[in-house]
Design an enzyme around this catalytic site. Structure first.
Site, PDB file in Angstrom:
ATOM      1  N   GLY A   1     129.084 -22.453   7.004  1.00  0.00           N
ATOM      2  CA  GLY A   1     127.753 -22.760   6.488  1.00  0.00           C
ATOM      3  C   GLY A   1     127.723 -24.313   6.383  1.00  0.00           C
ATOM      4  O   GLY A   1     128.934 -24.897   6.380  1.00  0.00           O
TER       5      GLY A   1
ATOM      6  N   GLN B   1     125.997 -32.934   3.962  1.00  0.00           N
ATOM      7  CA  GLN B   1     127.464 -32.928   4.377  1.00  0.00           C
ATOM      8  C   GLN B   1     127.707 -33.872   5.544  1.00  0.00           C
ATOM      9  O   GLN B   1     128.799 -34.239   5.823  1.00  0.00           O
ATOM     10  CB  GLN B   1     127.983 -31.272   4.388  1.00  0.00           C
ATOM     11  CG  GLN B   1     127.997 -30.822   3.326  1.00  0.00           C
ATOM     12  CD  GLN B   1     128.743 -29.375   3.424  1.00  0.00           C
ATOM     13  OE1 GLN B   1     127.909 -28.381   3.716  1.00  0.00           O
ATOM     14  NE2 GLN B   1     130.058 -29.246   3.181  1.00  0.00           N
TER      15      GLN B   1
ATOM     16  N   CYS C   1     134.994 -25.248   0.992  1.00  0.00           N
ATOM     17  CA  CYS C   1     133.666 -26.091   1.391  1.00  0.00           C
ATOM     18  C   CYS C   1     134.281 -27.112   2.331  1.00  0.00           C
ATOM     19  O   CYS C   1     135.413 -27.705   2.429  1.00  0.00           O
ATOM     20  CB  CYS C   1     133.147 -26.654   0.209  1.00  0.00           C
ATOM     21  SG  CYS C   1     131.996 -27.711   0.588  1.00  0.00           S
ATOM     22  N   LEU C   2     133.576 -27.192   3.740  1.00  0.00           N
ATOM     23  CA  LEU C   2     133.942 -28.464   4.519  1.00  0.00           C
ATOM     24  C   LEU C   2     133.891 -29.672   3.935  1.00  0.00           C
ATOM     25  O   LEU C   2     134.927 -30.474   4.427  1.00  0.00           O
ATOM     26  CB  LEU C   2     133.197 -28.414   5.766  1.00  0.00           C
ATOM     27  CG  LEU C   2     133.171 -27.135   6.616  1.00  0.00           C
ATOM     28  CD1 LEU C   2     132.137 -27.427   7.584  1.00  0.00           C
ATOM     29  CD2 LEU C   2     134.522 -26.974   7.214  1.00  0.00           C
TER      30      LEU C   2
ATOM     31  N   HIS D   1     125.963 -21.118  -2.218  1.00  0.00           N
ATOM     32  CA  HIS D   1     126.881 -22.280  -2.150  1.00  0.00           C
ATOM     33  C   HIS D   1     126.261 -23.447  -1.259  1.00  0.00           C
ATOM     34  O   HIS D   1     126.259 -24.653  -1.649  1.00  0.00           O
ATOM     35  CB  HIS D   1     128.098 -21.756  -1.237  1.00  0.00           C
ATOM     36  CG  HIS D   1     129.229 -22.925  -0.721  1.00  0.00           C
ATOM     37  ND1 HIS D   1     130.098 -23.156  -1.559  1.00  0.00           N
ATOM     38  CD2 HIS D   1     128.986 -24.113  -0.171  1.00  0.00           C
ATOM     39  CE1 HIS D   1     130.838 -24.181  -0.944  1.00  0.00           C
ATOM     40  NE2 HIS D   1     130.135 -24.837  -0.352  1.00  0.00           N
ATOM     41  N   GLU D   2     125.513 -23.209  -0.315  1.00  0.00           N
ATOM     42  CA  GLU D   2     124.886 -24.272   0.538  1.00  0.00           C
ATOM     43  C   GLU D   2     123.583 -24.732  -0.093  1.00  0.00           C
ATOM     44  O   GLU D   2     123.250 -25.960  -0.168  1.00  0.00           O
ATOM     45  CB  GLU D   2     124.434 -23.830   1.901  1.00  0.00           C
ATOM     46  CG  GLU D   2     125.556 -23.188   2.847  1.00  0.00           C
ATOM     47  CD  GLU D   2     126.648 -24.182   2.932  1.00  0.00           C
ATOM     48  OE1 GLU D   2     126.450 -25.457   2.914  1.00  0.00           O
ATOM     49  OE2 GLU D   2     127.760 -23.555   3.271  1.00  0.00           O
TER      50      GLU D   2
ATOM     51  N   HIS E   1     124.292 -27.519  -2.626  1.00  0.00           N
ATOM     52  CA  HIS E   1     124.599 -28.838  -1.834  1.00  0.00           C
ATOM     53  C   HIS E   1     123.264 -29.844  -1.827  1.00  0.00           C
ATOM     54  O   HIS E   1     123.106 -30.769  -2.148  1.00  0.00           O
ATOM     55  CB  HIS E   1     125.030 -28.735  -0.293  1.00  0.00           C
ATOM     56  CG  HIS E   1     126.350 -28.552  -0.209  1.00  0.00           C
ATOM     57  ND1 HIS E   1     127.474 -29.320  -0.571  1.00  0.00           N
ATOM     58  CD2 HIS E   1     127.195 -27.211   0.169  1.00  0.00           C
ATOM     59  CE1 HIS E   1     128.614 -28.905  -0.272  1.00  0.00           C
ATOM     60  NE2 HIS E   1     128.606 -27.733   0.121  1.00  0.00           N
TER      61      HIS E   1
HETATM   62 CO    CO Z   1     130.139 -26.779   0.820  1.00  0.00          CO
END
Ligand code: CO
Length: 174
Positions: free
Chosen positions: A45, A50, A97-98, A139-140, A143
């Protein structure tokens, strides 16, 4: 085009993302770039912030286990201007998480969510899930609100994380 990922503790990750009002070519390019970037970085995701775009846009692509974890583009869930309609139950899942590469920790989330959102053409949809997708959506979505999963850790775990993160230093910023 694969874009650079914004890495913690970059302040841009704390920014609240803005609603999308134009469902145009620029948005489509953003979504396409997000998919390429997510796949290139082995993510499931990604939120637009990000890659430093503060818009309420996120994508999720749950890998197909039976196909060696393939993530075909047509399976990408493109979610614009999401709004939770219902959330219930509790579950725990080890998240990563990236923007916080190499770190994984259990986070508590709602088990079930019902979400209203728009697709890349502005059409409204409703989606519900009580499995992995529900967790990824939460989670997304965080952000878009300028929040990271590490903010949901206990104080002790958070301190341990900050210590480890500092030790790793700029090497982790890839
Ligand atoms: Co993330």
């Amino acid at each position: 085009m694969v874009r650079d990922i914004v890495i913690y503790p970059d302040k841009r990750l704390k920014q609240k993302s803005q609603e999308v009002t134009e469902f145009n070519e620029e948005l489509h390019r953003l979504l396409d770039d997000m998919y390429e970037t997510m796949v290139a970085k082995n993510g499931v995701g990604l939120a637009a912030i990000q890659i430093a775009v503060p818009k309420r846009v996120l994508i999720i692509n749950v890998p197909i286990e039976e196909q060696d974890g393939a993530q075909p583009k047509e399976n990408t869930l493109e979610i614009i201007n999401p709004q939770f309609l219902e959330m219930s139950g509790k579950t725990k899942y080890q998240e990563g998480c990236l923007s916080v590469p190499g770190y994984y920790e259990d986070v508590e989330r709602y088990k079930y969510v019902k979400l209203k959102y728009q697709d890349r053409h502005g059409k409204e949809h409703i989606l519900e899930d009580d499995d992995f997708l529900a967790i990824a959506l939460q989670h997304e979505y965080d952000h878009l609100e300028g929040k990271l999963f590490i903010e949901k850790l206990s104080i002790i775990k958070r301190k341990k994380f900050e210590k480890e993160w500092k030790k790793k230093g700029p090497k982790s910023k890839k």
